[in-house]
Write an enzyme that holds these catalytic residues in place. Sequence first.
Site, PDB file in Angstrom:
ATOM      1  N   ARG A 104      37.639  47.480  10.072  1.00  0.00           N
ATOM      2  CA  ARG A 104      38.425  46.705   9.096  1.00  0.00           C
ATOM      3  C   ARG A 104      38.933  45.463   9.819  1.00  0.00           C
ATOM      4  NH1 ARG A 104      43.167  48.427   4.905  1.00  0.00           N
ATOM      5  NH2 ARG A 104      41.280  49.091   3.822  1.00  0.00           N
ATOM      6  N   HIS A 131      34.896  44.996   0.110  1.00  0.00           N
ATOM      7  CA  HIS A 131      35.537  46.309   0.324  1.00  0.00           C
ATOM      8  C   HIS A 131      34.649  47.384  -0.326  1.00  0.00           C
ATOM      9  CE1 HIS A 131      38.412  49.199   1.327  1.00  0.00           C
ATOM     10  NE2 HIS A 131      39.440  48.870   0.586  1.00  0.00           N
ATOM     11  N   GLN A 134      35.814  51.133  -1.131  1.00  0.00           N
ATOM     12  CA  GLN A 134      36.714  51.205  -2.282  1.00  0.00           C
ATOM     13  C   GLN A 134      35.917  51.255  -3.584  1.00  0.00           C
ATOM     14  OE1 GLN A 134      40.265  51.199  -2.387  1.00  0.00           O
ATOM     15  NE2 GLN A 134      39.755  51.778  -4.474  1.00  0.00           N
ATOM     16  N   ASP A 226      44.418  44.326  -8.537  1.00  0.00           N
ATOM     17  CA  ASP A 226      44.702  44.447  -7.104  1.00  0.00           C
ATOM     18  C   ASP A 226      45.863  43.501  -6.801  1.00  0.00           C
ATOM     19  OD1 ASP A 226      44.576  44.970  -4.375  1.00  0.00           O
ATOM     20  OD2 ASP A 226      42.822  43.699  -4.014  1.00  0.00           O
ATOM     21  N   CYS A 266      43.305  49.621  -6.560  1.00  0.00           N
ATOM     22  CA  CYS A 266      42.831  50.174  -5.282  1.00  0.00           C
ATOM     23  C   CYS A 266      43.972  50.638  -4.394  1.00  0.00           C
ATOM     24  CB  CYS A 266      41.977  49.134  -4.572  1.00  0.00           C
ATOM     25  SG  CYS A 266      42.868  47.612  -4.243  1.00  0.00           S
ATOM     26  N   ARG A 294      38.360  58.428  -2.573  1.00  0.00           N
ATOM     27  CA  ARG A 294      37.963  57.717  -1.347  1.00  0.00           C
ATOM     28  C   ARG A 294      37.482  58.725  -0.314  1.00  0.00           C
ATOM     29  NH1 ARG A 294      40.183  52.716  -0.033  1.00  0.00           N
ATOM     30  NH2 ARG A 294      38.704  52.862   1.677  1.00  0.00           N
TER      31      ARG A 294
END
Length: 307
Positions: A104, A131, A134, A226, A266, A294
């Site tokens: 990340r 991402h 996700q 988001d 998310c 996830r």
Amino acid sequence: MNIKDLLRVSDLSRSDIEEIFELTDTLKKKRERGEVYAPLAGKTLGLIFSKASTRTRISFEAGMLQLGGHSIYLDQHNLQMSRGESIKDSARIFSAYLDGVVIRTFSHVEVEELAMTAMIPIINGLTDTHHPCQILADLYTIKSRLGRLEGVKIAYIGDGNNVVNSLMEGAAIFGMELTISTPKGYEPDADILKMSEEVAAEAGGKISLCRDPMEAARKADILYTDVWISMGQEKERAKREKDFKGYQINNKILKQASKDALVMHCLPAHRGEEITAEVIDGDRSIVFEEAENRLHVQKAVLQLLLS
Ligand code: CP
Ligand code: NVA
């Protein structure tokens, strides 16, 4: 699945994603039954993070452990990379010690460079541009709720960021109808939009932009949002708070959507900014199911890439 790395959703074909989802179902059931299953025994996953994380870090660490493997959390600031060691040299070292890496960071190009030189699978745990983990979990969640992805109408309201870039790629593959509503100047990545529009059209879906969030939400099956301020954008807070007024999922917008519409985010959420407490904590919200998935989806990805 015939790929080495997972850097963005478009690295995957529709059948790759279906394979991930099939294995996800199996792994989810095994966990519910408390069955011990260790296909990754003896394997080690490195987790390189230069941004904060709750879900991604914990779900990968726990997931690796549940599959019989081990993981090592590596704060990027404590690696020699932060003192100038090249990505190429680091990639050789990771490849010697580890069986896979989740990273990340900020720059997507850096992650591509790492993947190119590493001999082991590299999984993108979020960059400024993508991402993928996700969105795989999100698509899995929608499919388990609605029984299909094709033709599902999603309205994304908020910032044209990494999450919506990946959502465009995923929605396109499955022929979904995605409408994206952002303030002027905050549209998603233009190249990803163009590519996704083409892929969507071939799959019988549609990706479009719509300035008015009320209009975008009309008859949607899914409302998605988001944060207004992503990691690394903290200095823009004052301007963004002003620019994003009106781009909030609240009861008024929810009324525009289909009567059974579901709400996704998310996480982490900022109640009172991109979403109201009433909506995220209300009965249309599936955000915590989305977050739980996830774990299950990433375990499938780990098993397919690392074993
Ligand atoms: N959604 C998500 O990636 O959460 P974290 O930032 O907590 O990992
Ligand atoms: N767009 C957000 C997503 C967090 C999971 C960010 O990049 O900070």
